[in-house]
Design an enzyme around this catalytic site. Structure first.
Site, PDB file in Angstrom:
ATOM      1  CD  GLU A 130     -78.531  84.749  49.546  1.00 45.26           C
ATOM      2  OE1 GLU A 130     -79.772  84.744  48.999  1.00 45.26           O
ATOM      3  OE2 GLU A 130     -77.140  83.541  48.941  1.00 45.26           O
ATOM      4  CG  ASN A 173     -74.166  81.006  54.300  1.00 41.50           C
ATOM      5  OD1 ASN A 173     -73.054  80.932  54.347  1.00 41.50           O
ATOM      6  ND2 ASN A 173     -74.365  80.308  52.811  1.00 41.50           N
ATOM      7  CG  HIS A 208     -70.237  84.187  45.509  1.00 42.61           C
ATOM      8  ND1 HIS A 208     -70.392  83.234  44.853  1.00 42.61           N
ATOM      9  CD2 HIS A 208     -71.633  83.646  45.778  1.00 42.61           C
ATOM     10  CE1 HIS A 208     -71.396  81.652  45.617  1.00 42.61           C
ATOM     11  NE2 HIS A 208     -71.983  82.368  46.386  1.00 42.61           N
ATOM     12  CD  GLU A 237     -72.892  80.217  49.493  1.00 45.48           C
ATOM     13  OE1 GLU A 237     -73.182  81.056  47.548  1.00 45.48           O
ATOM     14  OE2 GLU A 237     -73.529  79.978  50.014  1.00 45.48           O
ATOM     15  CG  ASP A 239     -67.458  81.671  43.212  1.00 48.26           C
ATOM     16  OD1 ASP A 239     -68.002  82.845  43.285  1.00 48.26           O
ATOM     17  OD2 ASP A 239     -68.711  80.904  42.666  1.00 48.26           O
TER      18      ASP A 239
HETATM   19  C1  XIL Z   1     -77.336  79.328  43.167  1.00 49.48           C
HETATM   20  C2  XIL Z   1     -76.294  77.613  42.732  1.00 49.48           C
HETATM   21  O1  XIL Z   1     -75.268  78.045  42.343  1.00 49.48           O
HETATM   22  C3  XIL Z   1     -77.175  77.834  40.816  1.00 49.48           C
HETATM   23  O2  XIL Z   1     -77.321  76.600  40.248  1.00 49.48           O
HETATM   24  C4  XIL Z   1     -78.481  78.145  41.334  1.00 49.48           C
HETATM   25  O3  XIL Z   1     -79.161  78.248  40.160  1.00 49.48           O
HETATM   26  C5  XIL Z   1     -78.930  78.778  41.747  1.00 49.48           C
HETATM   27  O4  XIL Z   1     -78.655  79.433  43.185  1.00 49.48           O
HETATM   28  N1  XIL Z   1     -75.947  81.788  46.788  1.00 49.48           N
HETATM   29  C6  XIL Z   1     -76.410  80.888  47.316  1.00 49.48           C
HETATM   30  C7  XIL Z   1     -76.238  79.695  46.765  1.00 49.48           C
HETATM   31  O5  XIL Z   1     -76.318  80.458  48.781  1.00 49.48           O
HETATM   32  O6  XIL Z   1     -77.447  78.597  46.956  1.00 49.48           O
HETATM   33  C8  XIL Z   1     -76.655  79.606  45.815  1.00 49.48           C
HETATM   34  O7  XIL Z   1     -76.307  79.083  44.560  1.00 49.48           O
HETATM   35  C9  XIL Z   1     -75.405  80.818  45.184  1.00 49.48           C
HETATM   36  C10 XIL Z   1     -75.468  82.074  45.658  1.00 49.48           C
END
Ligand code: XIL
Length: 328
Positions: A130, A173, A208, A237, A239
């Site tokens: 990020e 990422n 996401h 990631e 969802d």
């Molecule tokens: C999130 C976790 O799922 C949570 O438990 C934590 O509190 C915060 O981080 N992008 C990412 C992940 O790269 O590391 C994040 O994970 C979600 C967004």
């Protein structure tokens, strides 16, 4: 029931983010359907390296051991990020901001210790997470890494990681990866790293997503653009939220039939697209495994229960699962 890992074995790994609780509570489901795991938090800087002279590897080691015992791969997440990094990293003993040379030395020592420990056991690392700005015209988001080291903090992180494990695939990422403006910036960043000869092997698309956003078209365009760089793509990631990002409704205790059907349709489209690009996409990781636990229950709205996965809270397949299997 058809196992996800079996269904997609010719195309990509099927991964899940896990934590010390779900590693137990979702163990059977994980072993049956997934062939890759990622630590939801346990490999982040603050968890592995809370103070300068202390590393805490227990939780991460336990996940790696379980993966190994069950024939699963492991994706490492994440080495350099503006979040979940302890303040000591950026400070001198007197609390003032540290300098470039010190921060680079700390970064190198962290990356070297962590990446060497899991050398040969992890197939990929999210080296930098990020770093690209969501808004405005600037390429990189403001962060302590950028402030103190300068723009080459990204190249340095990849170089250190590559030295520590020359076999691991190294990823940049990010999220909002299908947004037309941000995807252009991500593309520009990775292109420039490649041109400088930086050892970067892929782009992680966090994915996401939701019932409504982003459009399939935007996702396709972004994938095309990233793939044109000739790097690997991992969905890191995934969802699919039942809600629009800013929907503040917290009263729903179960998903409606309509939500379940829409989600199934979206998941079907996504997996058809992933398969079209399976020459590039070699790993697809969900940010969890089943609806009994998701970070989306607390983000971005506290206490808004969500149901973003292919399996319900009792680990039974949802319409989304059937739709995904139909795409094979
Ligand atoms: C999130 C976790 O799922 C949570 O438990 C934590 O509190 C915060 O981080 N992008 C990412 C992940 O790269 O590391 C994040 O994970 C979600 C967004």
């Amino acid at each position: 029931m058809m196992r996800l890992r079996e269904a997609f074995k010719e195309q990509f790994l099927i991964g899940a983010a896990v934590n010390p609780v779900t590693l137990d509570s979702q163990r059977d489901l994980l072993i049956e359907h997934f062939n890759s795991v990622t630590a939801e938090n346990e490999m982040k800087f603050e968890r592995l390296h809370p103070t300068e002279d202390r590393y805490t590897f227990e939780a991460a080691d336990r996940m790696v051991a379980l993966a190994k015992a069950n024939g699963m791969g492991v994706r490492g997440h994440t080495l350099v990020w503006h979040n979940q990094t302890p303040t000591w990293v950026f400070e001198n003993e007197d609390g003032s901001q540290t300098d470039r040379v010190t921060l680079l030395a700390r970064m190198k020592s962290h990356i070297n210790t962590v990446v060497s420990r899991y050398r040969g056991e992890l197939y990929a690392w999210d080296v930098v997470n990020e770093a690209v700005s969501d808004s405005g015209s600037e390429l990189l988001r403001p962060s302590k890494w950028l402030d103190i080291i300068g723009e080459d903090f990204i190249a340095k992180a990849f170089e250190y990681a590559h030295e520590a494990d020359p076999e691991a695939l190294l990823f940049y990422n990010d999220y909002n990866e299908a947004d037309p403006v941000k995807s252009e910036k991500i593309y520009t960043l990775v292109k420039s790293l490649l041109e400088q000869g930086v050892p970067i092997h892929g782009i992680g698309l966090q994915a996401h997503w939701s019932l409504y956003h982003p459009s399939l078209d935007n996702i396709r365009v972004a994938i095309e653009k990233y793939a044109s760089l000739g790097v690997k793509l991992h969905i890191t990631e995934l969802d699919v939220s039942m809600f629009a990002f800013d929907d503040r409704r917290t009263d729903l205790t179960a998903p409606t039939e309509e939500m379940l059907a829409l989600q199934a349709e979206r998941y079907g489209q996504f997996f058809r697209l992933f398969q079209e690009y399976s020459e590039y996409i070699t790993s697809v990781t969900f940010w969890g495994a089943a609806d009994d636990y998701t970070w989306l229950d607390h983000f971005p709205v506290r206490g808004r229960k969500n149901w973003p996965f292919l399996f319900d809270a009792k680990h039974q397949p949802k319409p989304s699962y059937s739709e995904v299997l139909k795409t094979v």
